[in-house]
Design an enzyme around this catalytic site. Structure first.
Site, PDB file in Angstrom:
ATOM      1  N   CYS A 136      -1.986  -4.469  11.590  1.00  0.00           N
ATOM      2  CA  CYS A 136      -2.353  -5.354  10.489  1.00  0.00           C
ATOM      3  C   CYS A 136      -3.253  -4.552   9.561  1.00  0.00           C
ATOM      4  O   CYS A 136      -3.299  -3.329   9.652  1.00  0.00           O
ATOM      5  CB  CYS A 136      -3.048  -6.612  11.015  1.00  0.00           C
ATOM      6  SG  CYS A 136      -4.492  -6.264  12.047  1.00  0.00           S
ATOM      7  N   THR A 137      -3.970  -5.200   8.693  1.00  0.00           N
ATOM      8  CA  THR A 137      -4.747  -4.478   7.695  1.00  0.00           C
ATOM      9  C   THR A 137      -5.909  -3.704   8.313  1.00  0.00           C
ATOM     10  O   THR A 137      -6.054  -2.507   8.095  1.00  0.00           O
ATOM     11  CB  THR A 137      -5.285  -5.451   6.632  1.00  0.00           C
ATOM     12  OG1 THR A 137      -4.236  -6.292   6.191  1.00  0.00           O
ATOM     13  CG2 THR A 137      -5.850  -4.695   5.448  1.00  0.00           C
TER      14      THR A 137
END
Length: 265
Positions: free
Chosen positions: A184-185
């Site tokens: 994810c980020t």
């Protein structure tokens, strides 16, 4: 233009029964330091993304580390010419990353993690160190994925993180016998996702340590195409952590200033 504004993002799953009292303390500290950004607190931990002068930002983190629960915080850093937040908000929420799956408690034990360098090597060679095929699983929302992701990443087109558990049940068979690296980020969503996948019986599951931003920081960005969507006024970051270009403006309602899933950028 000088990029002298320090941006940090960081999270930690750790029991915080005093989250409400911490809110008042951290609001005062951040305001006094003239920082802007967002701090999310919950009984499961802390998630924050802040920007300001380097000494003020790092001083805020140093003060946090005095609390033994936060002693090992390691924020991810990037730089910008201006502060990409308009105000300073500190909020207490039910979860710092909303999954609506109470059984998942990362503070009680996280899934194994793989470093950015190791993932880059695995993707280059096409398999993990045991010869098992490697797949990357994007745990972000569809509009974030559209700005950039790993080559051939699995994307279930979810619109919010609470849709991840049912998506996993629908696609679990596709992941069997593979090494799965969730990403994810900044690491917060893929941490919960990796734990859930292991609880669902998938054996060879890892989370990408530090997420996409740490991958950009510690590698040359190989095997990733496009930018990384961030929830501030920069909108996207390129592989060198400079401000990127948004390919298409998402719906306003899709990118709130404090998203429920608290992406930790």
């Amino acid at each position: 233009m000088n990029n002298n504004v320090l941006n940090i993002s960081c999270y930690k799953f750790v029991p915080l029964p005093d989250a409400q009292a911490l809110r008042d303390l951290l609001q005062a500290r951040a305001t006094n330091a003239q920082l802007k950004g967002t701090i999310l607190l919950a009984e499961e931990g802390i998630n924050f993304f802040l920007a300001g002068p380097v000494d003020a930002v790092r001083g805020f983190v140093d003060a946090l580390r005095i609390d033994a629960r936060f002693a090992d915080l390691q924020p991810k850093e990037s730089w910008s010419a201006t502060v990409p937040f308009r105000k300073m908000l500190v909020k207490v929420k039910r979860e710092i990353i909303r999954m609506d799956h109470p059984a998942i408690q990362p503070s009680e034990g996280r899934a194994p993690a793989v470093t950015p360098a190791t993932l880059r090597r695995w993707l280059a060679q096409g398999h993990d160190d045991s010869g098992r095929p490697v797949v990357t699983l994007d745990t972000r929302n569809a509009f974030e994925v559209d700005e950039g992701t790993f080559d051939n990443a699995i994307d279930w087109r979810i619109d919010k993180f609470t849709e991840f558990p049912p998506a996993l049940k629908a696609h679990k068979a596709d992941l069997a016998e593979k090494t799965v690296v969730s990403f994810c980020t900044g690491g917060i969503r893929c941490e919960k996702a990796a734990i859930l996948m292991r609880e669902e019986g998938l054996t060879h599951v890892y989370q990408l340590e530090g997420g996409i931003l740490k991958y950009f920081e510690e590698t040359d960005g190989a095997h990733y195409h496009g930018g990384c969507f961030v929830f501030d006024e920069r909108r996207t970051l390129a592989a060198d952590l400079s401000t990127g270009t948004l390919s298409a403006a998402p719906e306003k309602s899709a990118t709130p200033a404090i998203p429920d899933f608290a992406p930790n950028k």
